[in-house]
Structure formats: structure tokens, C-alpha cells
Design a protein around this motif. Sequence first.
Motif, PDB file in Angstrom:
ATOM      1  N   GLY B   8       0.803  -1.218   0.000  1.00  0.00           N
ATOM      2  CA  GLY B   8       0.000   0.000   0.000  1.00  0.00           C
ATOM      3  C   GLY B   8       0.831   1.261   0.000  1.00  0.00           C
ATOM      4  O   GLY B   8       0.433   2.294   0.545  1.00  0.00           O
ATOM      5  N   THR B  10       2.292   4.636  -0.669  1.00  0.00           N
ATOM      6  CA  THR B  10       1.686   5.829  -1.257  1.00  0.00           C
ATOM      7  C   THR B  10       2.559   7.037  -0.953  1.00  0.00           C
ATOM      8  O   THR B  10       3.076   7.171   0.151  1.00  0.00           O
ATOM      9  N   ASN B  21      -0.843   3.476  -3.563  1.00  0.00           N
ATOM     10  CA  ASN B  21      -1.223   2.144  -3.105  1.00  0.00           C
ATOM     11  C   ASN B  21      -0.460   1.036  -3.831  1.00  0.00           C
ATOM     12  O   ASN B  21      -1.039   0.083  -4.316  1.00  0.00           O
ATOM     13  N   GLY B  58       1.577   3.443   3.958  1.00  0.00           N
ATOM     14  CA  GLY B  58       2.047   2.156   3.462  1.00  0.00           C
ATOM     15  C   GLY B  58       3.466   1.880   3.917  1.00  0.00           C
ATOM     16  O   GLY B  58       4.068   2.682   4.625  1.00  0.00           O
TER      17      GLY B  58
END
Lengths: 276, 309
Positions: B8, B10, B21, B58
Motif C-alpha cells: 500500500g 503511497t 497504493n 504504506g
Amino acid sequence: MSWTAIAKKDLQDSIRSRTLWATIGIFLGLILLLSWLFTDGSGEETFIAAAGFTFLIGVLFFVPMAGLLLSVKSIIRERNSGTINLLLSLPHTRGEMILGKFVGRSIVMVVTVLAGFLPALLYIFVQVNGTDVIQLLTFLFALSVFGIMWIGIGIGLSALVNSETQATITGVVMFAVLILWPLIFEQAGIDLPSFAQRFWLLVIFADLFFLPGRIADGDFTFPSVVEFDEVLLEEVNDVAISVGPHLQMWFVVVLVAFWILLPIGVGYYRFSSTDL
Amino acid sequence: MSVIETQGLTKRYGAVTAVENLSIRIEEGEIFGFLGPNGAGKSTTINMLLDFAKPTSGSARVFGMDCQENGKQIRRRIGVLPEGYDVYERLTGRQHLEFVLESKEANEDIHALLDRVGIAGDADRKAGDYSKGMKQRLVLAMALVGDPDLLILDEPTTGLDPNGAREVRRIIQEENDRGTTVFFSSHILEQVEAVCDRVGILRDGELVADDSIEGLRANVGGGETLVVEGEGFTEEVVRNVEAMDGVAGVQVRGGGSELAINVGQDVNKSEVLGLIEDAGATVADFSTEEASLEELFASYTTDYGGAEA
């Protein structure tokens, strides 16, 4: 160790810098000229009197300028050009990068001070009777530590700013502010306590200059130069000199550490969390 | 254990999302091609792996270690050719490598390293006088120091002529044969095709494909183009052909004398030709072409084509 590799690389790089050699050359010439102008060759002056005026200019301008010139772009230029991408791809932390730069540039600073002042000092040494070697070395020591403080200030700024232009501007502003602030307070009619005056870099320089002599005499509680009025008064009245530790001359060591660690600490705090 | 693993991941700069993501996993011994047009977020991703930039959210892990917490330990074991670098202009090629050797506490023959990338003769010249290609070779040599477990190469063939690019691919292959995992970014599919086991394609910060080259071909409308020569290829003809099952895209080329149709494998070509003639066009000749890598790449990274197939 990581930072030694960076310091070594930085030294190799600086040695090949034409700016560095030009700086040393210009100031060497300037200081030699001043030394010649202010010693009359009669041999009747004291070393301090002869060196004093010449080196006041050196201390006021040459060392701070050279210190900032050598350091204020050291980190931001690597960020701008992209050489930092190579450096930080290697197993170095950002803190180690700052430390390595600080050590590397400090060595260059000391070499610059020696190269710039030693010939003039030797000239005065020969011209003026009664100069002792200890005084000469003390002067070089004080100049070197004073220079290293400016390197710390410059490296801290370099880690803090976002562009080389900002580095130049903040460098010039810091130079003016750090040299002038007690005078500004005085002009504004604000009486600074003695301890606050001790943070003035020029007072620190004076304390550094007198400290080795005091230590050689075994007098560890001697007051800082900011207390010299008191000292004279007490000598006249023949009373023992006594001030708190924060006003004693040796405390200058703490103040030097303060002026190195504060700017570098602030710079590191910002630099360690910023995106390149 | 995965060599690189992001979950994830980002990165936003104000209102702009550079990477969105992103979850990728690269296994030991792989050569992974990280593809995407300029500005797709490849370098931002790599910068987060190297802790040059902090993720907005993330996580990124290399050798199972967090890239922010254990950056130094990670960088001991990797070799990097970063993007947007510059060399130390006043230092020689040799001094650059001395610095890397000392930094990595490695002990290797500098001449052999420079010889491997073909610039041994310029070891004692200032790197500031090197050409773009020579600088690229120097930094590649720096990345090879210490026999890294992972090579992260950001656009390694930029600035190199085709010969130089081929040499770089050979070095990548050699390192991989010795067990090194390679993460290799490029905006040109041809550059990675020859060496990569797997490619990930990034578009506007998002991963739009993660597959082998063959897999990508199979995904894009069968990867075949039917080229029909003739005349009378009106808009109506194009519309009718596009409406057919298994046709991913139609283009009029050659000033109206050619129709290029992206077709799936199970499409009956004579049916397509029949439809064209029924719509009033004349078919003089036809042929099929395998989709070029360029077309394949374009189909993933632009709105034209059938990437959604």
C-alpha cells in the motif's frame, strides 16, 4: 567508520577547489599587508599590541567569512547537484553525513587559518621583541577553534535551507547578526547580563585566547573577559576574585560546544526528516 | 523471504499523488523490470526504498527490514544507480571508487571494477570531464562494489549508446547469474525485455500490470495486429469492425489505404475481412503482425489500445 570516509572524501574534494585556494591567497596577502602596516619595526611593541589590530580584522572578518564560505553550501550543493544521491545510496546515515562534513570542513578551516595567519604571525614574531612562542600558539589555537565554530554554524545552515541562494542569504545574515547582536542591544539601551554577553562569539574568542595561559598558571576559577571591569576593581581593592562557574573563563568550552551543537542539531533535525 | 516488498505504498506531494497504493513483491534471484513513462512514479518508489523520501502511507521493506528504520543495514547489502545523480566533479573515477570501497568496507581491485564497465583507461581523470555515458558507467561500477545482494538501477541505460546499453544488460545478467536480485527501472520496454523475468508497469503512480513479457502479450488483445490493405475504409467500416467481439482497437493508417486491427487469438480473420467488404470497402490484401513491444507498452500506459482486455 562511516563519517571518516565522508570526511576524507570531502577533504579530497575541497583541496582541489580553486575557491579555497583563492580565499587563502587573498587573506594571506591581506593579513601580511596589515601586519607590515601596523608594526613600525622599532621592536618596542608587545606581541599583543602589534598583533591585536591586525588580527582584530582577521577575527572579525576573515575567519567568520572563510568559515561560512567553506561550509554554508556544503550540504545544499550536494542536494542540488545530486551528488547526495550517490552518497546516501551508500551505507551512511544523514547524521553521519553531517558529522563527516563537519570534520572534513573543520580540517580545511584549520589549514586555512594556519596558512592565512602563520606567515604574518611569524613576521610579527621576528619584528617584535619579547614575543613568546606560547602566545603565538595560543593565538593560532583560539583562531582555529573560533573558525570551527563558524563551520558548525555554516553546516547547520546548509542542512536547514532549501537552496543555495537561501544558503548565501542566511549565511550573510547570520554573519551580521552573530557579530553585531550585543552592539544592537547596547544601542537600544538594553543592558545584557554578563552571562548573556558570554555567548557573543568575539567574547568567546577572547576567552579562548586567554584560557591556555590561565590553565598554565593553574588558575581554573579565573573569570571570563566579560568580568574584566570587576577584576580590575577587585585588584585595586586587593580582594579575592570570585564569580560563579558560568562566569569563569573555563566555561568557554561549554559555550563553544553550544555554538557548534545548536546549529548542527537544528540543521540535523530538519535534514533528517526532509525528502531529498 | 522477499527481497523487496511494498504494501500500500503511497506518496503524495501536496495534492499530487506520485505513487498510489503500490504493492509489489520481488523474490530472491529475480530480475524485475520496473516500467512506466517518465513521471509515472518509478523514481519516487525507488527513492522510498532508499529512504530518500518518506512514504505518506504504506510500507516498504528490503530484505525484510523497514526502509526507514534500517536504511543503513539495507544499504550495506545493495548497489544503487540512482536517478538524478551527479558525480563529484573534482574527484577522479578512482577516488569515487575509493570512497565507495571505504564506505562499504570492501576490498576490491579498482582497476578491475572500472575495466568491467569499460572506463579503466580514464581512472585518473576528473569525473567532471567524463561524458554522460562515462559517468553512467562509473556509477554502475560503484553499484557493483561489495558484491551486493540486490541491485537497484534507475534508468541504467540512459545516456548510453545501443552498444553501451547492451553491455549494461550483460553486466546485469552476469550479476544475476551470481545470485544477485535486480530491480531495474526504465521507460523503454525494449531495454528490459531482453533481461527481465518479470515486469511491473506503473502508470500515474499505480501498478497497471505485473507479469512476464509473454504474459503481457497474451493479455493485450492476443498481441496480434491484422493489417488490411484496400480502399473505402470509412468511419462506418471502422465502427462496424470495432463492434466485433475480440477486436480491441482499430486504426486507419497509410492515408486511408490501410486498416490496422488489434485482434484476439480466437478471432476468425476471414469473418473480419467479410465484415469489412459487407460494409462497402474493398480488400486488396491482408497480413498479420505481432504487436511490437512499443505497441504493447503503449497499450498499458496510454488510453489508446485494449489494456483493459
